[in-house]
Design a protein around this motif. Sequence first.
Motif, PDB file in Angstrom:
ATOM      1  N   ARG A 202      -9.452  -5.024  36.801  1.00  0.00           N
ATOM      2  CA  ARG A 202     -10.795  -5.012  36.229  1.00  0.00           C
ATOM      3  C   ARG A 202     -11.550  -3.749  36.619  1.00  0.00           C
ATOM      4  NH1 ARG A 202     -14.822  -9.823  37.778  1.00  0.00           N
ATOM      5  NH2 ARG A 202     -14.665  -8.755  39.776  1.00  0.00           N
ATOM      6  N   LEU A 203     -11.454  -3.355  37.901  1.00  0.00           N
ATOM      7  CA  LEU A 203     -12.146  -2.131  38.329  1.00  0.00           C
ATOM      8  C   LEU A 203     -11.585  -0.901  37.632  1.00  0.00           C
ATOM      9  CD1 LEU A 203     -12.507  -2.697  42.195  1.00  0.00           C
ATOM     10  CD2 LEU A 203     -14.246  -2.978  40.425  1.00  0.00           C
ATOM     11  N   THR A 204     -10.269  -0.847  37.485  1.00  0.00           N
ATOM     12  CA  THR A 204      -9.639   0.303  36.834  1.00  0.00           C
ATOM     13  C   THR A 204     -10.030   0.374  35.367  1.00  0.00           C
ATOM     14  OG1 THR A 204      -7.770   0.065  38.345  1.00  0.00           O
ATOM     15  CG2 THR A 204      -7.447   1.482  36.427  1.00  0.00           C
ATOM     16  N   ALA A 205     -10.112  -0.776  34.710  1.00  0.00           N
ATOM     17  CA  ALA A 205     -10.525  -0.800  33.301  1.00  0.00           C
ATOM     18  C   ALA A 205     -11.961  -0.318  33.143  1.00  0.00           C
ATOM     19  CB  ALA A 205     -10.361  -2.220  32.755  1.00  0.00           C
ATOM     20  N   LYS A 206     -12.823  -0.704  34.068  1.00  0.00           N
ATOM     21  CA  LYS A 206     -14.215  -0.236  34.012  1.00  0.00           C
ATOM     22  C   LYS A 206     -14.289   1.272  34.190  1.00  0.00           C
ATOM     23  CE  LYS A 206     -16.649  -4.414  35.534  1.00  0.00           C
ATOM     24  NZ  LYS A 206     -17.504  -5.004  36.600  1.00  0.00           N
ATOM     25  N   ALA A 217      -8.580  12.704  29.428  1.00  0.00           N
ATOM     26  CA  ALA A 217      -7.287  12.776  30.118  1.00  0.00           C
ATOM     27  C   ALA A 217      -7.260  11.807  31.301  1.00  0.00           C
ATOM     28  CB  ALA A 217      -7.016  14.195  30.594  1.00  0.00           C
ATOM     29  N   ARG A 218      -8.348  11.831  32.077  1.00  0.00           N
ATOM     30  CA  ARG A 218      -8.414  10.900  33.211  1.00  0.00           C
ATOM     31  C   ARG A 218      -8.500   9.456  32.726  1.00  0.00           C
ATOM     32  NH1 ARG A 218     -12.804  11.976  37.558  1.00  0.00           N
ATOM     33  NH2 ARG A 218     -11.848  10.031  38.302  1.00  0.00           N
ATOM     34  N   ALA A 219      -9.175   9.239  31.600  1.00  0.00           N
ATOM     35  CA  ALA A 219      -9.274   7.887  31.037  1.00  0.00           C
ATOM     36  C   ALA A 219      -7.884   7.366  30.668  1.00  0.00           C
ATOM     37  CB  ALA A 219     -10.181   7.890  29.811  1.00  0.00           C
ATOM     38  N   ARG A 220      -7.056   8.248  30.080  1.00  0.00           N
ATOM     39  CA  ARG A 220      -5.696   7.827  29.723  1.00  0.00           C
ATOM     40  C   ARG A 220      -4.884   7.477  30.971  1.00  0.00           C
ATOM     41  NH1 ARG A 220      -6.333  11.868  25.707  1.00  0.00           N
ATOM     42  NH2 ARG A 220      -5.399  13.449  27.077  1.00  0.00           N
ATOM     43  N   VAL A 226      -3.978   0.593  34.358  1.00  0.00           N
ATOM     44  CA  VAL A 226      -4.304  -0.761  33.913  1.00  0.00           C
ATOM     45  C   VAL A 226      -3.048  -1.468  33.417  1.00  0.00           C
ATOM     46  CG1 VAL A 226      -5.472  -2.097  32.117  1.00  0.00           C
ATOM     47  CG2 VAL A 226      -6.736  -0.347  33.381  1.00  0.00           C
ATOM     48  N   ALA A 227      -2.249  -0.764  32.603  1.00  0.00           N
ATOM     49  CA  ALA A 227      -1.023  -1.350  32.076  1.00  0.00           C
ATOM     50  C   ALA A 227      -0.056  -1.713  33.199  1.00  0.00           C
ATOM     51  CB  ALA A 227      -0.355  -0.381  31.101  1.00  0.00           C
ATOM     52  N   ARG A 228       0.049  -0.830  34.211  1.00  0.00           N
ATOM     53  CA  ARG A 228       0.954  -1.096  35.325  1.00  0.00           C
ATOM     54  C   ARG A 228       0.497  -2.324  36.113  1.00  0.00           C
ATOM     55  NH1 ARG A 228       1.578  -0.543  40.582  1.00  0.00           N
ATOM     56  NH2 ARG A 228      -0.565   0.222  40.870  1.00  0.00           N
ATOM     57  N   LEU A 229      -0.790  -2.414  36.414  1.00  0.00           N
ATOM     58  CA  LEU A 229      -1.324  -3.551  37.157  1.00  0.00           C
ATOM     59  C   LEU A 229      -1.172  -4.848  36.372  1.00  0.00           C
ATOM     60  CD1 LEU A 229      -4.581  -1.956  38.621  1.00  0.00           C
ATOM     61  CD2 LEU A 229      -2.580  -2.678  39.924  1.00  0.00           C
TER      62      LEU A 229
END
Length: 381
Positions: A202-206, A217-220, A226-229
């Motif tokens: 959730r924190l990473t998605a935010k 680039a950083r967003a990607r 997010v996908a890994r978690l």
Amino acid sequence: MPSERPPRDLSLSSIEAVSAAVLDMSRHLEVREVLRRITASARSLLGAEYAALGVPDDHGGFAQFVVDGVTDEQWKAIGPLPRQHGVLATMLHEMTPTRLSDVRKAPAFGGWPEAHPEMRDFLGMPIVDGEEILGAVFLANKEGGFTAEDEELLRILAAHAALALGNARLYERSRELTLAGERARIAHELHDAVSQKLFSLRLTAKAAAKLVDRDPARARAELAEVARLAAEAADELRAVVVELRPAALDEDGLVATLASQAQVLDRAHSATVDFTTRGVRTLPPAQEAAVLRVAQEALHNALRHSGAGRVEVSLTGTPSRGAVLRIADDGRGFDPDGVRRAGRHLGLVSMRDRAAAVGGRLTLESAPGKGTVVELEVPGA
């Protein structure tokens, strides 16, 4: 009416027969199976046409009632379990045996259902633990009637039956406590592992959402995290579902159940899980349950803690009709003595207790960087 205390001069063949019956019922740990073995042993030992064993409940009926010599069709036709009345009540409320030449003429006789088989000569013996009557075994219809020696044989068998039944009850209580402990462990793992990953996700998605416009680039990169978690959380949840899923031992047997669980775990985890089997015969229910639970615990350790890339599970039959379970992983391994000194057990105590409960032997070999091998050998019937 209760008979006088019979003499104790039993023949050698009778003593050997009692010994064989005691050994047979002592091999089993489930209460229902112990009751069935006691009933069958009593009928065979004394040459009776019918045998039954009743365990009373607290409401004037029977918590369990096992019969031998009556077909399934006859038992269904007889109807509901009997109540504690008539001659049956005598056995459940008095410490003394009852030997009758014709049970139908006993003052306490209250009749039986229409489909009930006709019974004449009768021998009943309470199963006693101290001052508590655990149940009673009933025998009927023996050619020539029951003798004083028959009564003495049944008295000895009932004394050993009390021990076997007490051990079975303790085992089932221990199993209940173990299952409660496993539920608590799984709940703890859900909180510690899955909940933490979901929180991080959730924190990473935010963070990714805030970077979409300012730094794509950083967003990607954050979205990749997010996908890994999410994948790791899914793996954790699948593993928990496998542990919560009831084992289909009764329906499928041990080999098929282990094969199915290995297949599910192979799909759920990045590690490869292989299962092989050779020459395994059907084991007693207690042994099968112990093998399955030890396999689950060892697989849990290998897949969740060792970082293994490959786990090999094998189940092999032994010449004595037993089986050997072997679970080997190529993970990081550990120092068993160091783990024990640190007060961490990795389920080893539970696995050893399961092995000991069925007369099995559990060994563990591991060292840092050398992987781990867990091996359980259980006897057959």
